[in-house]
Write a protein that holds these residues in place. Structure first.
Motif, mmCIF file in Angstrom:
data_model
loop_
_atom_site.group_PDB
_atom_site.id
_atom_site.type_symbol
_atom_site.label_atom_id
_atom_site.label_comp_id
_atom_site.label_asym_id
_atom_site.label_seq_id
_atom_site.Cartn_x
_atom_site.Cartn_y
_atom_site.Cartn_z
ATOM 1 N N SER A 1 0.823 -1.220 0.000
ATOM 2 C CA SER A 1 0.000 0.000 0.000
ATOM 3 C C SER A 1 0.852 1.264 0.000
ATOM 4 O O SER A 1 0.765 2.091 0.898
ATOM 5 C CB SER A 1 -0.965 0.005 1.195
ATOM 6 O OG SER A 1 -1.857 -1.060 1.102
ATOM 7 N N ILE B 1 -3.062 4.911 -4.310
ATOM 8 C CA ILE B 1 -2.264 3.852 -3.679
ATOM 9 C C ILE B 1 -1.992 2.747 -4.701
ATOM 10 O O ILE B 1 -2.895 2.339 -5.436
ATOM 11 C CB ILE B 1 -3.003 3.269 -2.451
ATOM 12 C CG1 ILE B 1 -3.122 4.350 -1.383
ATOM 13 C CG2 ILE B 1 -2.294 2.044 -1.907
ATOM 14 C CD1 ILE B 1 -3.892 3.941 -0.165
ATOM 15 N N VAL C 1 -1.939 -0.777 -5.681
ATOM 16 C CA VAL C 1 -2.655 -1.919 -5.116
ATOM 17 C C VAL C 1 -2.319 -3.247 -5.789
ATOM 18 O O VAL C 1 -2.771 -4.293 -5.332
ATOM 19 C CB VAL C 1 -4.189 -1.701 -5.164
ATOM 20 C CG1 VAL C 1 -4.586 -0.552 -4.266
ATOM 21 C CG2 VAL C 1 -4.674 -1.486 -6.576
#
Length: 175
Positions: free
Chosen positions: A81, A96, A98
Motif C-alpha cells: 500500500s 495507492i 494496489v
C-alpha cells in the motif's frame, strides 16, 4: 547500477539512504521478492522504500540483523500500500499502488482522490504519506486510466520507471 545509485544518494540529503546488494533472488519467487545484504545492524527498517535501475521497485517487508527481504511491486499479491501522487495540470492526484498487471507490465493505482486532469504520460512519484514517508521517489508514468474491477472507482495503470528484470544493487530510502 551502483554509480547511478550513488549519484542519487549525493543529490538529495533529506532522507536516510542505505546502499545494499542483492544476495538472493529465487527463480520461484523472481517477481515477488529478493533478499538484501543489509539489516537492522545497518539501520534498515520496514518503513523503507527500495529504488534501483531508475525508479521504485518495492518496499522492505522484513528485517533480520544482517539481511532484509524486499517485496517487489511486481508481486501480484502486493500488500505494501505505497501512497503515490500523479502530476496533473492543477496540482496532484493521490492514490495507492494496489497491484501489478502482468499482461500490461504496469502497476495498478486505485483509491484515487480525483482523476480530473490526469493525462497519459504524467509523472508518478511517491507522496510521502502513509507508512512509507520517502517523498518524490520516481515510480513511473501514467499508461492509461480505466474503470476499476468494481466499476465504481477509477484505476490508473503506471508504466514502471525501473527495469525490474536485472536488479543487483539497490538504495533503501526513508525520511
Amino acid at each position: 547500477q551502483l554509480r547511478s545509485l550513488l549519484e542519487l544518494r549525493n543529490n538529495d540529503q533529506s532522507a536516510v539512504k542505505i546502499a545494499a546488494e542483492v544476495i538472493s533472488r529465487s527463480p520461484s519467487t523472481w517477481k515477488n521478492e529478493l533478499t538484501l545484504d543489509k539489516g537492522q545492524s545497518s539501520d534498515v527498517t520496514t518503513s523503507m522504500l527500495v529504488i534501483s535501475n531508475g525508479g521504485l521497485i518495492g518496499a522492505v517487508t522484513s528485517v533480520s540483523d544482517s539481511s532484509s527481504v524486499v517485496s517487489l511491486l511486481t508481486n501480484e499479491k502486493n500488500d505494501s500500500s505505497i501512497a503515490i501522487k500523479i502530476q496533473t495540470k492543477t496540482g496532484f492526484a493521490y492514490g495507492i499502488i494496489v497491484g501489478f498487471d502482468t499482461e500490461k507490465s504496469a502497476f495498478i493505482v486505485s483509491q484515487l482522490n480525483t482523476v480530473d486532469g490526469i493525462e497519459e504520460g504524467a509523472t508518478v512519484t511517491t507522496s510521502g504519506l502513509g507508512s512509507y514517508n520517502a517523498e518524490n521517489v520516481l515510480v513511473g508514468q501514467v499508461l492509461s486510466i480505466s474503470a476499476g474491477k468494481d466499476q465504481l472507482n477509477k484505476e490508473v495503470l503506471v508504466k514502471p520507471a525501473a527495469d525490474l528484470s536485472d536488479i543487483q544493487v539497490v538504495m533503501l530510502v526513508r525520511n
